[in-house]
Design a protein around this motif. Structure first.
Motif, PDB file in Angstrom:
ATOM      1  N   GLN A   1       0.856  -1.190   0.000  1.00 49.64           N
ATOM      2  CA  GLN A   1       0.000   0.000   0.000  1.00 49.64           C
ATOM      3  C   GLN A   1       0.890   1.236   0.000  1.00 49.64           C
TER       4      GLN A   1
ATOM      5  N   SER B   1      -2.642   6.261   1.870  1.00 52.20           N
ATOM      6  CA  SER B   1      -3.814   5.393   2.057  1.00 52.20           C
ATOM      7  C   SER B   1      -3.756   4.691   3.406  1.00 52.20           C
ATOM      8  N   LEU B   2      -2.551   4.245   3.784  1.00 53.76           N
ATOM      9  CA  LEU B   2      -2.415   3.561   5.074  1.00 53.76           C
ATOM     10  C   LEU B   2      -2.746   4.482   6.234  1.00 53.76           C
TER      11      LEU B   2
ATOM     12  N   ALA C   1      -4.713   7.093   6.251  1.00 51.74           N
ATOM     13  CA  ALA C   1      -6.165   7.294   6.281  1.00 51.74           C
ATOM     14  C   ALA C   1      -6.868   6.051   6.829  1.00 51.74           C
ATOM     15  N   TYR C   2      -6.408   4.894   6.398  1.00 51.95           N
ATOM     16  CA  TYR C   2      -7.017   3.631   6.828  1.00 51.95           C
ATOM     17  C   TYR C   2      -6.855   3.435   8.332  1.00 51.95           C
ATOM     18  N   TRP C   3      -5.632   3.664   8.849  1.00 52.41           N
ATOM     19  CA  TRP C   3      -5.400   3.460  10.283  1.00 52.41           C
ATOM     20  C   TRP C   3      -6.182   4.476  11.117  1.00 52.41           C
TER      21      TRP C   3
END
Lengths: 142, 358
Positions: free
Chosen positions: A83, A87-88, A90-92
């Motif tokens: 990834q 993006s990571l 935002a995801y976390w």
């Protein structure tokens, strides 16, 4: 002559830097973690993406990450999580809001090792050139 | 959290709860200022670790400049949430929030108008029955669409919340829920939930459009990527006035390089008209696009249509704006909303917000 020496020095530095980047990773865990090694890459990814949050004995998994600017984190992110950092992040953040704990950040190999030695259930990664003393090795990534 | 809602009456500040909330938020903010990425257990956006507990929260200050109505500067959200991880069966989570505290309101100082509302957003325990199955007991967010379950301003696309993401269903469920999530994402995620007798710590009337008594539903989410997904929702409910409602919804989130598309649609059949209504259905949809101009700047917009059960005409709104995100946990948004037809749900005007996940 000085130009030739400079060229040799620059080449040596570039080769050393390249070899550091090419170094493998060790996935390590606290010695109390009771799991069959080796883990698969998809299992490691599931842990860091917070899709797998407990070990088989019911204890909580505590993933450890390096700081965002570190080269070893970049290698781990690309080769295991596959990834991009934006993006990571935002995801976390979303996962954290939903009650899951993103990976803990430690800012050096020695800090990662010390954290994993001391915290039951923790899992992290270090460079393969660092001796994994008093921790369990779960996977070697070339 | 309740962007765009019309406040009906001010509720006195519950100082005994709110002051500790502000104090804890200030403490976390000071830690945030000291260290954004460090080995001391704190990372901005990830909260403060204290053993098995994690303390975190978010804040959002909003400037409302509607074309009609009062202009205001509002502490729209100050939220704290605490997560505990004590093993397989005991993993409590709670979130408390101070909402809609006026700082300035058409030139008046705080105290002249609304003093804010204290809201218990969530209070539940998760028991991990297996790697894939979790039992949740307590007060939780209803999984209708995507926006409602990640509604914190630092996480969502716009300052003004599309009506369809909160007006047509019960946003909360107090009771039991079973969540299925495959660690390898080989199968769709599923959540079933059931509220048998009412909402724990009901929100004040100033923040509530419909108060639901009985709620049950399901959400299925098909993972398409790390953040990308497509979902289907169903919710059956009865409100405190005895009105039965059946909701069907879809949602999606899809990224193509720098372009992100997202949207939600809901349709409710309101079978027992126990109150004054203009129609026996309520429905709506929004579709949004955002484009990453740089790593920190993005432009975005959405279009929404919403048929409120009490409104004689269908609202059509468009919104566009820009966002600046200097850190993944901090975002500034500046946007303009235009009601282009129908009875407005959200007012036409300029809106801006500064939100931090700490």
């Amino acid at each position: 002559m000085p130009v030739r020496l400079l060229a040799i020095a620059v080449t040596a530095v570039l080769l050393l830097a390249g070899s550091a980047r090419a170094e493998g990773l060790l996935i390590i865990a606290n010695s109390s973690v009771n799991v069959a090694a080796p883990l698969s890459l998809s299992q490691v990814a599931a842990i860091y993406l917070l899709r797998m949050t407990i070990w088989s004995d019911g204890s909580h998994i505590v993933p450890v990450n390096r700081e965002a600017t570190s080269q070893i984190r970049e290698k781990f992110t690309v080769s295991v999580l596959q990834q991009d950092n934006t993006s990571l992040a935002a995801y976390w953040n979303e996962m954290h809001f939903m009650g899951k704990q993103p990976p803990v950040v430690q800012e050096s190999e020695q800090a990662v090792l010390a954290f994993i030695r001391n915290v039951p259930g923790s899992i992290g990664y270090i460079s393969a050139s660092v001796a994994p003393i008093d921790v369990k090795v779960l996977l070697r990534i070339p | 959290m309740q962007e765009g809602r019309i406040r009906r009456r001010p509720i006195p500040l519950r100082r005994s709860i709110t002051l500790p909330l502000i104090g804890a938020a200030a403490l976390l903010s000071s830690v945030a200022g000291h260290s954004a990425d460090a080995d001391d257990g704190y990372e901005l956006g990830h909260g403060l670790d204290l053993g098995p507990l994690n303390i975190a929260g978010y804040s959002s200050v909003v400037v409302n400049l509607p074309n009609q109505g009062q202009e205001s500067l509002v502490l729209d959200d100050l939220s704290l949430f605490v997560t505990g991880h004590f093993g397989q069966l005991f993993n409590p989570f709670t979130e408390a929030e101070l909402s809609s505290l006026d700082i300035l309101h058409s030139g008046h100082l705080v105290g002249d108008y609304g003093d804010g509302d204290f809201v218990l957003e969530r209070l539940y325990n998760d028991s991990y029955l297996t790697d894939s199955v979790t039992l949740r007991l307590g007060k939780m967010l209803s999984p209708v669409g995507e926006w409602n379950v990640i509604h914190a301003p630092p996480l969502v696309l716009t300052t003004v919340r599309p009506a369809v993401t909160y007006r047509n269903f019960s946003e909360y469920a107090t009771g039991a829920s079973v969540l299925y999530s495959d660690p390898n994402t080989s199968f769709p995620e599923l959540q079933l939930y059931w509220q048998p007798v009412g909402e724990l710590s009901e929100r004040p009337a100033s923040l509530t459009i419909h108060q639901y008594k009985e709620v049950e539903g399901a959400h299925v989410s098909f993972p398409l990527g790390l953040l990308d997904k497509a979902g289907v929702s169903f919710q059956q409910s009865k409100d405190v006035d005895g009105v039965d409602q059946s909701l069907y919804g879809i949602d999606f989130h899809y990224t193509i390089d720098k372009l992100t598309l997202q949207g939600e649609a809901t349709y409710s059949d309101i079978s027992d008209r126990g109150t004054v209504q203009a129609r026996d259905t309520e429905w709506g949809a929004y579709a949004a696009a955002s484009y990453a101009l740089t790593d920190q700047w993005s432009a975005y917009g959405w279009y929404e249509t919403f048929a409120d059960r009490t409104a004689p005409s269908v609202a059509h709104d468009v919104l566009f704006g820009v966002a600046y995100r200097p850190h993944p946990a901090i975002v500034f948004k500046f946007e303009y909303l235009q009601n282009i037809a129908g009875h407005p749900v959200n007012p036409t005007g300029v809106f801006a917000s500064w939100s931090v996940l700490f």
